[in-house]
Design an enzyme around this catalytic site. Structure first.
Site, PDB file in Angstrom:
ATOM      1  N   HIS A  86     -23.717 -26.381 -49.413  1.00 24.07           N
ATOM      2  CA  HIS A  86     -24.301 -26.708 -48.170  1.00 24.07           C
ATOM      3  C   HIS A  86     -25.617 -26.087 -47.909  1.00 24.07           C
ATOM      4  CE1 HIS A  86     -25.045 -27.256 -43.839  1.00 24.07           C
ATOM      5  NE2 HIS A  86     -24.123 -28.429 -43.812  1.00 24.07           N
TER       6      HIS A  86
ATOM      7  N   ASP B  38     -17.271 -32.756 -45.714  1.00 21.07           N
ATOM      8  CA  ASP B  38     -16.904 -33.922 -46.145  1.00 21.07           C
ATOM      9  C   ASP B  38     -15.786 -34.013 -47.210  1.00 21.07           C
ATOM     10  OD1 ASP B  38     -20.470 -34.211 -45.899  1.00 21.07           O
ATOM     11  OD2 ASP B  38     -18.881 -35.631 -45.091  1.00 21.07           O
TER      12      ASP B  38
END
Ligand code: SDX
Length: 427
Positions: free
Chosen positions: A306, A363
């Site tokens: 991320h 996700d």
């Protein structure tokens, strides 16, 4: 803390103010830099650049903190609902009982789609991706309500209670209608049970009977939407704000954000995670070979890493336990869940991932739950968009209300310098 920074360029010092946020984040304000020095700054991918001041969401990537309007994501996931969180994000505070029921009533009244919107969805080529259908459907919805999509900023702001409820409600219907049409079925609307997720699940999977869906499943979907509701200046939200800064209406901004979310590095990652896990499963690998190929740069461990979180994404932690509960409720034994767990435990102990601070993100587990619920993989990112719609709307409202300038970044030109036109005969 110092209140200004001095930038020294060619022996010339430029004092730049320092901006401090309510969570003590600090920024060097370069708004006047070009006027003072003729220099701009350069930050490929905006990793070090604040594009705005915002009051919607706070993230501390090092500590793994995520708060919507000051409320911690774990507390909201445990105690709130998606629709209540929509209100919080858009209006800035948790609603009273009256405020929440009026939002629920507005959302319930918009579950049916105007016939011309349904006709537009049906007219799209059969192989149009669900995210493209969603983006088109949102623009068509704006076309069906011209008084809500006027591009007259004050009028669009005055009508925002209605347009935001319409988008939050009808984005489900567009998703469900496309799914029904893709199966050769008609779209029959919802039972209007008043429960946001039960209505959506009934639009998708059952003719007028949302009772056949276990409560744990609609609760898990509600948590998934809530966890996806906002995430400060991510790619799609920044796109939404960029479009809003030009004075465009909420439908245009949300439709544009939907297109930005589609990318596999962003919202498309939940589809990519399932594809990755299924490929690993079908190859007979338990994940170990795949981890090796990711470390060699031959593949990407989708659902990991991320730009902001250099720690565990707090949403991934919550989704991991929601995943166990939903699969138990559905009585599903998922072989790809075992692979996901193996990938996670291996990566969390592997120097390659530790050194790069790569942890599971939102996700990594969401796709496993969605697949177990029966959603087709190509709809996963559509579900992400349904969850993210209130965040996009909150940011549209923030831009429309703060009356600042249109977003227009600069660049450093690296192309050809001046040259003269040559006739085609001499090229
Ligand atoms: C979302 O911004 C948001 O808030 C987004 C989001 C939201 O709620 O809106 O949180 C939702 O988009 C989550 C992210 C979903 N995407 C994925 O899961 C795709 C896989 N992840 C990566 O592609 C990547 O981690 C990104 C895109 C998420 C972040 O990319 P960065 O910050 O640009 O990092 P990078 O590509 O510069 O990578 C840094 C290093 C590189 O290695 P080196 O060149 O230093 O050797 O880490 C490596 C990368 O190769 N790396 C990975 C990796 N992610 C980064 N290696 C293997 N697997 C990965 N997943």
């Amino acid at each position: 803390m110092s209140q200004s920074a001095d930038l020294l360029i060619n022996d010339q010092s430029y004092p730049l103010p320092i901006l401090t946020g309510t969570e003590q984040e600090q920024a060097v304000d370069i708004s006047q830099l070009r006027k003072l020095s003729k220099f701009i700054t350069f930050d490929d991918g905006y990793g070090n650049t604040g594009s705005c001041e915002s009051s919607v969401t706070f993230i501390d990537g090092d500590k793994g903190i995520l708060r919507y309007r000051g409320y911690d994501i774990a507390e909201l996931a445990e105690k709130s609902t998606f629709l209540e969180t929509c209100y919080l994000l858009i209006y800035g505070n948790l609603p009273t009982a009256t405020e929440l029921s009026s939002l629920e009533a507005r959302v319930a009244q918009f579950t049916e789609l105007p016939p011309e919107v349904l006709a537009a969805l049906k007219a799209l080529p059969a192989n149009t991706h669900p995210m493209a259908v969603l983006s088109c459907g949102l623009q068509a919805l704006g076309g069906a309500f011209p008084d809500l999509s006027s591009n007259n900023k004050q009028q669009d702001l005055d009508n925002f209670d209605k347009s935001s409820s319409l988008i939050i409600s009808a984005i489900r219907s567009i998703a469900a209608a496309r799914y029904r049409f893709s199966r050769g079925e008609e779209f029959s609307g919802s039972e209007k049970s008043g429960n946001y997720c039960e209505d959506f699940l009934s639009m998708m999977f059952s003719s007028k009977d949302s009772n056949g869906i276990p409560e744990a499943v609609s609760k898990a979907l509600d948590v998934i939407f809530l966890l996806h509701a906002d995430h400060e200046q991510n790619c799609s939200t920044s796109t939404c704000r960029m479009i809003a800064s030009g004075g465009a209406n909420p439908f245009a901004s949300v439709a544009g954000a939907t297109s930005a979310l589609w990318g596999p590095l962003h919202g498309g990652a939940n589809m990519a995670v399932i594809k990755m896990l299924n490929e690993i499963h079908q190859s007979g690998d338990d994940g170990s070979k795949f981890i090796q190929s990711a470390k060699e740069g031959k593949s990407r461990l989708m659902g990991f890493g991320h730009r902001v979180y250099r720690n565990y994404d707090p949403r991934a932690k919550i989704l991991k336990s929601a995943c166990d509960q939903a699969l138990d409720a559905l009585g599903v034994d998922s072989p790809i869940l075992d692979i996901a767990r193996n990938l996670e435990s291996t990566a969390l102990e592997d120097e390659y991932f530790i050194q790069r601070k790569l942890y599971p993100n939102v996700d990594f587990y969401s796709g496993i739950i969605l697949q177990a619920m029966g959603f087709p993989t190509d709809t996963f990112t559509v579900l992400f968009a349904i969850g993210r719609a209130p965040g996009w709307l909150a940011h549209w409202k923030e831009i429309a209300s703060n009356g600042k300038r249109i977003h227009r970044p600069r660049q450093i030109y690296q192309g050809e310098t001046l040259r003269s036109y040559t006739e085609i005969a001499s090229r």
